[in-house]
Design a protein around this motif. Sequence first.
Motif, PDB file in Angstrom:
ATOM      1  N   VAL A  10      37.237  45.838  40.261  1.00 17.86           N
ATOM      2  CA  VAL A  10      37.776  44.437  39.968  1.00 17.86           C
ATOM      3  C   VAL A  10      36.455  43.278  40.323  1.00 17.86           C
ATOM      4  CG1 VAL A  10      39.372  42.585  40.829  1.00 17.86           C
ATOM      5  CG2 VAL A  10      40.089  45.007  40.616  1.00 17.86           C
ATOM      6  N   ALA A  11      36.082  42.707  39.318  1.00 15.39           N
ATOM      7  CA  ALA A  11      34.970  41.968  39.688  1.00 15.39           C
ATOM      8  C   ALA A  11      35.429  40.555  40.267  1.00 15.39           C
ATOM      9  CB  ALA A  11      34.371  41.584  38.168  1.00 15.39           C
ATOM     10  N   VAL A  12      35.204  40.434  41.510  1.00 18.64           N
ATOM     11  CA  VAL A  12      35.665  39.366  42.362  1.00 18.64           C
ATOM     12  C   VAL A  12      34.802  38.081  42.160  1.00 18.64           C
ATOM     13  CG1 VAL A  12      36.326  38.430  44.837  1.00 18.64           C
ATOM     14  CG2 VAL A  12      36.226  41.218  44.387  1.00 18.64           C
ATOM     15  N   SER A  13      34.919  37.319  40.951  1.00 19.68           N
ATOM     16  CA  SER A  13      34.442  36.179  40.730  1.00 19.68           C
ATOM     17  C   SER A  13      34.773  35.226  41.396  1.00 19.68           C
ATOM     18  CB  SER A  13      34.583  36.181  39.070  1.00 19.68           C
ATOM     19  OG  SER A  13      35.957  35.875  38.902  1.00 19.68           O
ATOM     20  N   ASP A  14      34.290  34.055  41.326  1.00 15.47           N
ATOM     21  CA  ASP A  14      34.672  32.861  42.049  1.00 15.47           C
ATOM     22  C   ASP A  14      36.326  32.559  41.603  1.00 15.47           C
ATOM     23  OD1 ASP A  14      32.338  32.500  43.201  1.00 15.47           O
ATOM     24  OD2 ASP A  14      31.580  31.121  41.906  1.00 15.47           O
ATOM     25  N   ARG A  15      36.609  32.806  40.192  1.00 13.77           N
ATOM     26  CA  ARG A  15      37.837  32.585  40.203  1.00 13.77           C
ATOM     27  C   ARG A  15      39.050  33.591  40.568  1.00 13.77           C
ATOM     28  NH1 ARG A  15      40.080  33.129  33.451  1.00 13.77           N
ATOM     29  NH2 ARG A  15      42.110  31.997  33.784  1.00 13.77           N
ATOM     30  N   LEU A  16      38.612  34.685  40.710  1.00 11.43           N
ATOM     31  CA  LEU A  16      39.603  35.912  41.298  1.00 11.43           C
ATOM     32  C   LEU A  16      39.619  35.912  42.664  1.00 11.43           C
ATOM     33  CD1 LEU A  16      38.829  39.043  38.758  1.00 11.43           C
ATOM     34  CD2 LEU A  16      40.857  37.112  38.849  1.00 11.43           C
ATOM     35  N   ALA A  17      38.500  35.463  43.301  1.00 10.08           N
ATOM     36  CA  ALA A  17      38.199  35.689  44.963  1.00 10.08           C
ATOM     37  C   ALA A  17      39.444  34.879  45.488  1.00 10.08           C
ATOM     38  CB  ALA A  17      37.045  34.950  45.208  1.00 10.08           C
ATOM     39  N   THR A  18      40.056  33.941  44.977  1.00  9.54           N
ATOM     40  CA  THR A  18      40.973  33.063  45.901  1.00  9.54           C
ATOM     41  C   THR A  18      42.462  33.284  45.548  1.00  9.54           C
ATOM     42  OG1 THR A  18      41.047  31.333  44.200  1.00  9.54           O
ATOM     43  CG2 THR A  18      39.486  30.949  45.961  1.00  9.54           C
ATOM     44  N   LEU A  19      42.512  34.374  44.493  1.00  7.63           N
ATOM     45  CA  LEU A  19      43.948  34.895  44.295  1.00  7.63           C
ATOM     46  C   LEU A  19      44.328  36.170  45.067  1.00  7.63           C
ATOM     47  CD1 LEU A  19      43.495  34.855  40.246  1.00  7.63           C
ATOM     48  CD2 LEU A  19      44.529  32.983  41.855  1.00  7.63           C
ATOM     49  N   PRO A  20      45.590  36.295  45.266  1.00  5.09           N
ATOM     50  CA  PRO A  20      46.354  37.236  45.965  1.00  5.09           C
ATOM     51  C   PRO A  20      46.303  38.636  44.990  1.00  5.09           C
ATOM     52  CG  PRO A  20      48.158  36.074  45.300  1.00  5.09           C
ATOM     53  CD  PRO A  20      46.650  35.214  44.896  1.00  5.09           C
ATOM     54  N   VAL A  21      46.290  39.896  45.814  1.00  9.81           N
ATOM     55  CA  VAL A  21      46.806  41.143  45.020  1.00  9.81           C
ATOM     56  C   VAL A  21      48.492  40.823  44.775  1.00  9.81           C
ATOM     57  CG1 VAL A  21      47.017  43.443  45.098  1.00  9.81           C
ATOM     58  CG2 VAL A  21      44.943  42.528  45.876  1.00  9.81           C
ATOM     59  N   LEU A  22      48.756  41.165  43.638  1.00 11.04           N
ATOM     60  CA  LEU A  22      50.355  40.965  43.619  1.00 11.04           C
ATOM     61  C   LEU A  22      51.051  42.638  43.735  1.00 11.04           C
ATOM     62  CD1 LEU A  22      50.482  38.573  40.484  1.00 11.04           C
ATOM     63  CD2 LEU A  22      50.684  38.216  42.847  1.00 11.04           C
ATOM     64  N   ILE A  23      51.709  42.760  44.365  1.00 10.96           N
ATOM     65  CA  ILE A  23      52.566  43.953  44.631  1.00 10.96           C
ATOM     66  C   ILE A  23      53.762  43.879  44.122  1.00 10.96           C
ATOM     67  CG2 ILE A  23      53.257  45.708  46.475  1.00 10.96           C
ATOM     68  CD1 ILE A  23      51.034  44.621  48.185  1.00 10.96           C
ATOM     69  N   ILE A  24      54.319  45.024  43.422  1.00 13.81           N
ATOM     70  CA  ILE A  24      55.871  44.903  42.778  1.00 13.81           C
ATOM     71  C   ILE A  24      56.619  45.874  43.607  1.00 13.81           C
ATOM     72  CG2 ILE A  24      57.364  45.119  40.822  1.00 13.81           C
ATOM     73  CD1 ILE A  24      54.769  44.761  39.053  1.00 13.81           C
ATOM     74  N   GLY A  25      57.470  45.551  44.553  1.00 15.09           N
ATOM     75  CA  GLY A  25      58.436  46.301  45.108  1.00 15.09           C
ATOM     76  C   GLY A  25      58.127  46.267  46.612  1.00 15.09           C
ATOM     77  N   ALA A  26      59.281  45.947  47.308  1.00 12.59           N
ATOM     78  CA  ALA A  26      58.951  46.052  48.688  1.00 12.59           C
ATOM     79  C   ALA A  26      59.791  47.374  49.399  1.00 12.59           C
ATOM     80  CB  ALA A  26      59.794  44.675  49.407  1.00 12.59           C
ATOM     81  N   GLY A  27      59.592  48.636  48.976  1.00 12.74           N
ATOM     82  CA  GLY A  27      59.959  49.525  49.408  1.00 12.74           C
ATOM     83  C   GLY A  27      59.024  50.105  50.395  1.00 12.74           C
ATOM     84  N   LEU A 160      53.124  34.464  38.198  1.00 13.46           N
ATOM     85  CA  LEU A 160      52.250  34.447  39.349  1.00 13.46           C
ATOM     86  C   LEU A 160      50.985  34.898  38.966  1.00 13.46           C
ATOM     87  CD1 LEU A 160      54.480  35.716  42.420  1.00 13.46           C
ATOM     88  CD2 LEU A 160      54.004  33.286  41.713  1.00 13.46           C
ATOM     89  N   VAL A 161      49.669  34.521  39.322  1.00 12.17           N
ATOM     90  CA  VAL A 161      48.561  35.044  38.863  1.00 12.17           C
ATOM     91  C   VAL A 161      47.980  35.750  40.159  1.00 12.17           C
ATOM     92  CG1 VAL A 161      48.099  33.574  37.120  1.00 12.17           C
ATOM     93  CG2 VAL A 161      47.337  32.961  39.261  1.00 12.17           C
ATOM     94  N   GLY A 162      47.207  36.758  39.968  1.00 13.61           N
ATOM     95  CA  GLY A 162      46.642  37.553  40.959  1.00 13.61           C
ATOM     96  C   GLY A 162      45.323  38.527  40.503  1.00 13.61           C
ATOM     97  N   ARG A 163      44.698  38.785  41.351  1.00 15.38           N
ATOM     98  CA  ARG A 163      43.518  39.635  41.339  1.00 15.38           C
ATOM     99  C   ARG A 163      43.504  41.018  40.905  1.00 15.38           C
ATOM    100  NH1 ARG A 163      40.243  40.732  46.804  1.00 15.38           N
ATOM    101  NH2 ARG A 163      39.357  42.298  45.535  1.00 15.38           N
ATOM    102  N   ALA A 164      44.403  41.635  41.222  1.00 12.93           N
ATOM    103  CA  ALA A 164      44.995  42.804  41.044  1.00 12.93           C
ATOM    104  C   ALA A 164      46.524  43.120  40.952  1.00 12.93           C
ATOM    105  CB  ALA A 164      44.330  43.907  42.142  1.00 12.93           C
ATOM    106  N   VAL A 165      46.986  44.266  40.468  1.00 13.29           N
ATOM    107  CA  VAL A 165      48.467  44.583  40.538  1.00 13.29           C
ATOM    108  C   VAL A 165      48.693  45.778  40.994  1.00 13.29           C
ATOM    109  CG1 VAL A 165      50.581  44.454  39.046  1.00 13.29           C
ATOM    110  CG2 VAL A 165      48.964  42.696  38.730  1.00 13.29           C
ATOM    111  N   ILE A 166      49.511  45.847  41.917  1.00 15.64           N
ATOM    112  CA  ILE A 166      49.891  47.216  42.443  1.00 15.64           C
ATOM    113  C   ILE A 166      51.421  47.485  42.370  1.00 15.64           C
ATOM    114  CG2 ILE A 166      50.235  48.912  44.510  1.00 15.64           C
ATOM    115  CD1 ILE A 166      47.825  47.286  45.601  1.00 15.64           C
ATOM    116  N   ASP A 167      51.876  48.317  41.177  1.00 11.20           N
ATOM    117  CA  ASP A 167      53.243  48.520  41.082  1.00 11.20           C
ATOM    118  C   ASP A 167      53.925  49.526  41.888  1.00 11.20           C
ATOM    119  OD1 ASP A 167      55.661  48.917  39.735  1.00 11.20           O
ATOM    120  OD2 ASP A 167      54.982  49.151  37.638  1.00 11.20           O
TER     121      ASP A 167
END
Length: 439
Positions: A10-27, A160-167
């Motif tokens: 994941v290239a942490v560019s200026d655009r991505l650096a301020t975005l959260p990682v999005l996680i799907i599921g609160a198990g 929502l937008v994010g720098r990465a997604v964990i499903d």
Amino acid sequence: MTLLDLTPRVAVSDRLATLPVLIIGAGPIGLAAGANLLERGIDFEILEAGDSAAASIRQWGHTRLFSPWRHLIDPASRRLLQAAGWVWPVEDGRAPTGQELVEEYIAPLAELPAMRSRIRYGARVVAVTRDGMDRTRTANRESTPFLVRAVTGPGDVIELVGRAVIDASGTYSSPNPLSSSGLDPIGASGVDDLVVHALPDVLGADRARFAGRHTTVVGAGHSAANTLIALTELAKSDPGTRVTWVIRNASAVRVSSSPDDELADRARLGSRVGRLVDAGAIEKVDSFEISAVRRHDEGVRLIGSRRGASATHDTDLVVNATGFRPDLGMLREVRLQLDEIVEAPTRLAPLIDPNLHSCGTVEPHGFAELRHPEHGFFLVGMKSYGRAPTFLLATGYEQVRSVAAWLDGDMRSATAVQLTLPATGVCSTDLGGGGSCCS
């Protein structure tokens, strides 16, 4: 593994650096991912379809897991909880129920202020893509944020937008169909009210539904075994209760009764079912391959074949304990690389092949085995195993520890995967949502 493989994807560019990682599921796995990211100072947001953490586990909370506490708690989550004054549950070798797991561990974790502020409940994810890009576009793809769409109510949608997604959404809400072909049996929609999801609370909340009726459990794993045992207990106090067990093979090889199984409760499960069959408390119908269903009187008729001949079976209710599969529909615009058999990430699939491995023989694995062509996207937990029924919570915890390290650019930690699992016999979880009666 090449040097290129060790480079953060994941290239942490200026655009991505301020975005959260999005996680799907609160198990348990989604929360563990959050805990690992918290320790590394990486922002995240969790989207949970239910109205509370571990919503899927709560549905089968009456069921006892196989693993003792030491195999059920994520190390990063434990550190966060203990810093807040949480006390480790008593470790007496006894496996907790799903409800105990939620009340004593998962719910306190989800309510930590740093975690609670990052969980959005009632948000059912329906699609994942890149912001402004479908799966066919390649230019600047790695530096483009992910976009996750979720339904939050009738007619209400958020993106929502994010720098990465964990499903980490699990598989409990996506049961395998009753049909042996892998398709819904013909006529399935006409008997929806007579087919029950796996692991109903037979002796508790659902008792009235099963008492005095003929219930047929379809499936050859531990979820089926748990329900069969509960139904025979119900029959002792409600004599009109009848129990039938339908399996498509000649024997239920996935219900372990090996004396070498370190998960003692699971090892005893198969023996108990066998004794109940021998005693006549359970009618066993093997080699039955279902192709269609239809209403019959006030119940349901299973239609198919048995040992080469046409066959039918009539019952009042059916419990579908045939296992689960990942919901891949919401990932249509993500570039996935899945094994053509078990629908797990291609590098992971050989390590979890249920024809070769039990829960306890799966090798440690992390970000490297979980990667997809879609840089920064990961399937973790039960969903990462696709259709393989060999998942343990401890395995998922090591997955997300490695992924979090990779997102932080800590390649030394990301690649140093380690895992100690209990020795097990043939393993079948038949559960999704992160928790399982094999975990």
